[in-house]
Design a protein around this motif. Structure first.
Motif, PDB file in Angstrom:
ATOM      1  N   ARG A 141       4.102  12.918   7.251  1.00  0.00           N
ATOM      2  CA  ARG A 141       3.857  11.737   8.083  1.00  0.00           C
ATOM      3  C   ARG A 141       5.070  11.397   8.949  1.00  0.00           C
ATOM      4  O   ARG A 141       6.186  11.224   8.447  1.00  0.00           O
ATOM      5  N   GLY A 185      -1.629   6.429   8.639  1.00  0.00           N
ATOM      6  CA  GLY A 185      -2.009   6.630   7.239  1.00  0.00           C
ATOM      7  C   GLY A 185      -2.581   5.372   6.621  1.00  0.00           C
ATOM      8  O   GLY A 185      -3.554   5.423   5.856  1.00  0.00           O
ATOM      9  N   ALA A 186      -1.987   4.213   6.925  1.00  0.00           N
ATOM     10  CA  ALA A 186      -2.503   2.954   6.396  1.00  0.00           C
ATOM     11  C   ALA A 186      -3.901   2.668   6.925  1.00  0.00           C
ATOM     12  O   ALA A 186      -4.786   2.205   6.185  1.00  0.00           O
ATOM     13  N   TYR A 242       4.309  -1.533   3.487  1.00  0.00           N
ATOM     14  CA  TYR A 242       4.635  -0.231   2.903  1.00  0.00           C
ATOM     15  C   TYR A 242       6.123   0.030   3.034  1.00  0.00           C
ATOM     16  O   TYR A 242       6.831  -0.615   3.817  1.00  0.00           O
ATOM     17  N   HIS A 259     -11.262   3.643   2.094  1.00  0.00           N
ATOM     18  CA  HIS A 259     -11.548   2.830   0.908  1.00  0.00           C
ATOM     19  C   HIS A 259     -12.287   1.540   1.246  1.00  0.00           C
ATOM     20  O   HIS A 259     -12.385   0.639   0.409  1.00  0.00           O
ATOM     21  N   ASN A 284       3.712   5.540   9.575  1.00  0.00           N
ATOM     22  CA  ASN A 284       2.775   5.200   8.504  1.00  0.00           C
ATOM     23  C   ASN A 284       1.601   4.333   8.928  1.00  0.00           C
ATOM     24  O   ASN A 284       0.722   4.063   8.121  1.00  0.00           O
ATOM     25  N   GLU A 286      -0.580  14.281   5.459  1.00  0.00           N
ATOM     26  CA  GLU A 286      -1.962  13.980   5.821  1.00  0.00           C
ATOM     27  C   GLU A 286      -2.501  15.132   6.666  1.00  0.00           C
ATOM     28  O   GLU A 286      -1.749  16.039   7.065  1.00  0.00           O
ATOM     29  N   ARG A 327      -6.037   4.983   7.969  1.00  0.00           N
ATOM     30  CA  ARG A 327      -6.928   5.946   7.313  1.00  0.00           C
ATOM     31  C   ARG A 327      -7.352   5.438   5.934  1.00  0.00           C
ATOM     32  O   ARG A 327      -8.532   5.480   5.560  1.00  0.00           O
ATOM     33  N   ALA A 328      -6.410   4.898   5.169  1.00  0.00           N
ATOM     34  CA  ALA A 328      -6.724   4.353   3.844  1.00  0.00           C
ATOM     35  C   ALA A 328      -7.637   3.135   3.962  1.00  0.00           C
ATOM     36  O   ALA A 328      -8.567   2.956   3.151  1.00  0.00           O
ATOM     37  N   ILE A 351       0.860  -1.185   0.000  1.00  0.00           N
ATOM     38  CA  ILE A 351       0.000   0.000   0.000  1.00  0.00           C
ATOM     39  C   ILE A 351       0.896   1.234   0.000  1.00  0.00           C
ATOM     40  O   ILE A 351       1.945   1.237   0.651  1.00  0.00           O
ATOM     41  N   ARG A 352       0.509   2.246  -0.764  1.00  0.00           N
ATOM     42  CA  ARG A 352       1.286   3.486  -0.838  1.00  0.00           C
ATOM     43  C   ARG A 352       0.369   4.645  -0.473  1.00  0.00           C
ATOM     44  O   ARG A 352      -0.616   4.900  -1.169  1.00  0.00           O
ATOM     45  N   THR A 353       0.685   5.324   0.604  1.00  0.00           N
ATOM     46  CA  THR A 353      -0.146   6.420   1.097  1.00  0.00           C
ATOM     47  C   THR A 353       0.583   7.746   0.902  1.00  0.00           C
ATOM     48  O   THR A 353       1.802   7.772   0.729  1.00  0.00           O
TER      49      THR A 353
END
Length: 428
Positions: A80, A86-87, A107, A94, A83, A46, A89-90, A40-42
Motif C-alpha cells: 500500500r 484500503g480503508a 488508522y 464489509h 491507506n 492489496e 475497500r474495507a 481500522i487496520r487493513t
C-alpha cells in the motif's frame, strides 16, 4: 563476508527514538477517541487494481512509485502506498455503510513508495490518518481539519500553517484541466521535464512543480477558483466560515490541488517551515467519488493523513524522548542472590513497579554505576548476606539513604512504596 544492512529507503527505529513514536501514537489515540473515531487496520498489500482505480493511473504514485509484484497465484499485488483506498475497500467489502450514519475511522501503520530517500521521507514510511465516510456536510471538512490541528498542537508543534483550497466537483475540475492545458501548451518546451510529461497525463500536478522557470510560467495561469460552479463556491465559502469560527487561521492557496485523482472540493495541507523543502506534515481533502469508483454506493467522504517520520523530526527539535520512568534498578551478586533477584524483580513487576534487573554478573561497583545511569528512583541490592536472611537493601539514589527490608515486607508494602516513588520523582 560483508554485513547485511537495512534496505535503502528503510530504517531501524532504535529504542532511543521509540519514545517519540509512542508519544505520537498515544496522543493520536486520545484525540481520535474523544471525537468518536474508531480504529481500522487493513492489510499491508492489496490488489494492484485498487490503487490504479482509486489513486489514479496517471498519478506519480501509480506510474512511478508503487512496489508491485506477482504472487504465486499469478495475481498482481501492491504494497500500500497510502491507506485511504484500503480503508474505502474495507468500508465497501464489509458493508459498513449499512450500519447507518457516518463512519469515522482512523488508522496508523507503514506505507511504501519508491522515492528518493531524504530526511523525513523513506521508502517504507508510516502514516496516521482519519477518514469520515457518509457525510457531505461542510462541517465534516472543518472537523477533520480541527482534529488534525488538535493533534499537532497537543504534540507541542508550533509555527504551523494551514494551506487551503477547493478544486470543485469533477465538472469544475475537468473545465479547469482544459483551461490549464490550453494555457500551458504554448510553453511546453520551457517546462521542466516532469511537467512536460504531466501536461497531458495529470496537468494539475504541474502546479506542484518546484522548478523555478515552471513556477514563473504559472504566475499568469488560470486559477481553479475561477472555475468553481456556484454550489462549489458556496461550499468553499462555508468551510472557510467554519474554520474562522473555530479559530483556525488558514491561507487560501489556489495552486494547492493535491496529486491524487480522487480528490474533490476541499483540499488542504498543514505545513511547517522547520522541515525545509519537505514542509507538509499533514494533508488531505474531500473525495466524494472514490467509494463509487471502487464499486460501492454513492458516499461522500473526507479525510487526511500525516507522515510520522516528519512529525518525529519536528518533535526531536522540540524535546528529548520521554522514556518510561524506572522505579527500581536491582543489583545482585552470588548464585543464590541472583536467583532471588530474578524472582523478586518479577514479583515487583506484577505489583505494578518498573524494574530493571542487572544481568551482567559483574562486581557490585560496576552494577552500582549502571544503576546511577539508569534513571531509576531507587536501587535494590541483594548479596549473599541478604539472600541468607531473605532481606534486600533499598537505596534511594537521589539522597543516598539506604535501609534493609525483608523481601516479603517489600512486597506487602506496595501501596506505600508507590507513594514514596511518586514523591521522590516529583522532588527529582
Amino acid at each position: 563476508m560483508s554485513s547485511i544492512q537495512a534496505i535503502r529507503g528503510t530504517r531501524d527505529i532504535l529504542p532511543e527514538e521509540v519514545g517519540y513514536w509512542q508519544r505520537v501514537e498515544a496522543v493520536a489515540r486520545e484525540i481520535f477517541g474523544r471525537a468518536a473515531y474508531r480504529e481500522i487496520r487493513t492489510p499491508i498489500f492489496e490488489q494492484t487494481d485498487l490503487f490504479e482505480r482509486g489513486v489514479g493511473e496517471a498519478t506519480d504514485i501509480v506510474s512511478k512509485e508503487m512496489y508491485t509484484f506477482v504472487d504465486r497465484g499469478d495475481r498482481s499485488l501492491t504494497l500500500r502506498p497510502e491507506n485511504t483506498a484500503g480503508a474505502v475497500r474495507a468500508y465497501i467489502e464489509h458493508h459498513l455503510y449499512a450500519q447507518g450514519g457516518v463512519q469515522r475511522l482512523w488508522y496508523l501503520g507503514p506505507m511504501f513508495r519508491y522515492e528518493r530517500p531524504q530526511a523525513g521521507r523513506q521508502r517504507q514510511f508510516h502514516q496516521v490518518g482519519v477518514e469520515v465516510l457518509g457525510s457531505a456536510d461542510p462541517r465534516a471538512d472543518a472537523e477533520v481539519i480541527a482534529i488534525a490541528t488538535d493533534l499537532l498542537k497537543t504534540l507541542g508543534l508550533k509555527d504551523l500553517r494551514l494551506e487551503f483550497n477547493s478544486i470543485g466537483d469533477r465538472g469544475d475540475r475537468q473545465q479547469y484541466r482544459e483551461a490549464l492545458v490550453n494555457y500551458l501548451t504554448p510553453y511546453k518546451q520551457d517546462l521542466d521535464a516532469d511537467s512536460q510529461d504531466r501536461l497531458m497525463r495529470n496537468p494539475l500536478r504541474i502546479l506542484d512543480s518546484k522548478d523555478a522557470k515552471t513556477q514563473t510560467i504559472l504566475q499568469d495561469a488560470p486559477s481553479i477558483l475561477d472555475h468553481l460552479n456556484p454550489e462549489s463556491q458556496q461550499r468553499f465559502e462555508r468551510v472557510q466560515q467554519l474554520l474562522t469560527e473555530l479559530g483556525i487561521p488558514y491561507n487560501v492557496n489556489p495552486k494547492l490541488v493535491r496529486g491524487l485523482d480522487y480528490y474533490t472540493h476541499t483540499v488542504f495541507e498543514i505545513q511547517s517551515d522547520d522541515l525545509g523543502s519537505q514542509a507538509t506534515v499533514c494533508a488531505g481533502g474531500r473525495y466524494d467519488g472514490l467509494v463509487t469508483e471502487l464499486g460501492g454506493p454513492d458516499t461522500p467522504a473526507v479525510g487526511w493523513a500525516s507522515g510520522l517520520e516528519r512529525l518525529i523530526l519536528l518533535l526531536q527539535q522540540l524535546s528529548s524522548p520521554s522514556a518510561a520512568p524506572l522505579d527500581f534498578y536491582l543489583v545482585s551478586k552470588g548464585d543464590r542472590a541472583e536467583a532471588q533477584a530474578l524472582k523478586l524483580a518479577q514479583l515487583l513487576r506484577q505489583q505494578g513497579f518498573s524494574v530493571e534487573l542487572d544481568l551482567s554478573g559483574s562486581a557490585f561497583g560496576k552494577q552500582f554505576k549502571r544503576a546511577d545511569r539508569s534513571g531509576a528512583i531507587a536501587c535494590l541490592i541483594l548479596g549473599d548476606a541478604e539472600a541468607e536472611s531473605q532481606t534486600v537493601q533499598l537505596k534511594w539514589l537521589a539522597s543516598g539513604q539506604q535501609e534493609a527490608l525483608m523481601q516479603a515486607e517489600l512486597l506487602t508494602q506496595a501501596d506505600q512504596l508507590h507513594q514514596q516513588l511518586t514523591a521522590a520523582r516529583k522532588e527529582g
